[in-house]
Design an enzyme around this catalytic site. Sequence first.
Site, PDB file in Angstrom:
ATOM      1  N   CYS A 174       0.865  -1.172   0.000  1.00  0.00           N
ATOM      2  CA  CYS A 174       0.000   0.000   0.000  1.00  0.00           C
ATOM      3  C   CYS A 174       0.905   1.226   0.000  1.00  0.00           C
ATOM      4  O   CYS A 174       1.637   1.458   0.955  1.00  0.00           O
ATOM      5  CB  CYS A 174      -0.911   0.022   1.226  1.00  0.00           C
ATOM      6  SG  CYS A 174      -2.007   1.474   1.270  1.00  0.00           S
ATOM      7  N   GLU A 231      -3.921   1.132  -6.265  1.00  0.00           N
ATOM      8  CA  GLU A 231      -2.937   0.119  -6.649  1.00  0.00           C
ATOM      9  C   GLU A 231      -2.804   0.142  -8.165  1.00  0.00           C
ATOM     10  O   GLU A 231      -3.746   0.542  -8.868  1.00  0.00           O
ATOM     11  CB  GLU A 231      -3.370  -1.266  -6.153  1.00  0.00           C
ATOM     12  CG  GLU A 231      -2.285  -2.314  -6.231  1.00  0.00           C
ATOM     13  CD  GLU A 231      -0.999  -1.901  -5.541  1.00  0.00           C
ATOM     14  OE1 GLU A 231      -0.097  -1.416  -6.265  1.00  0.00           O
ATOM     15  OE2 GLU A 231      -0.896  -2.042  -4.312  1.00  0.00           O
TER      16      GLU A 231
END
Length: 221
Positions: free
Chosen positions: A2, A105
């Site tokens: 992340c 992402e």
Amino acid sequence: MCGRYNLYSSVELLLEQFELTNGDFIEFSPRFNIAPSQEVLSVVQGETGNRGGFLRWGLVPSWANDPKIGYKMINARAETINEKPSFKRLLARRRCLIVADGFYEWKKEGKQKTPFHIRLKNKLPFAFAGLWDRWDQNGTVLQSCTIITTEANELMKDIHERMPVILTKESESAWLDRSIQEEEFLKSLLVPYDSDEMEAYTISALVNSPKNEGIELIKSI
């Protein structure tokens, strides 16, 4: 992993959802491109309930000689969190929630990277599982954090092999409870979130630069 996320819910909603006892002291503007080294809204267990505050994203262990180590420690792997020296002692006593509305992402296909925005289907804010530490040297105090990651769920597998640990409401309470220190139980909370409760969609390449901000970053294309 992340490496970028957002938080744009109202303070009022966050106070209610995370049962914060010090809401009068929390001020922030909607953020659509939160990046490592920035201050991030976090929650810890206080003496009289949950307390919100800001930690720098990128963990600097209390024993580190150089705070620049934080740039390498934005994430911690759930699988080895009780083995790594930087995280093992924090697992027992310095756990936190890191509050978000969604995260980003990038899906790699050859040389191309396609950005995705991932969030809960109910569009409510949620909490990443995190650890924090306090670095104090030469008169400089730095409180910082890391986001814990785990293997990807069914939704995320097509985008990336890992994802941040998103806690359920029940596991949020256990994660913050400092009286709980049993490693295997704590690790059992660090699992992929239910993919049926999440959604992902492609967004503009504007998100590629941390300098870009604004709601247009989360618009579907």
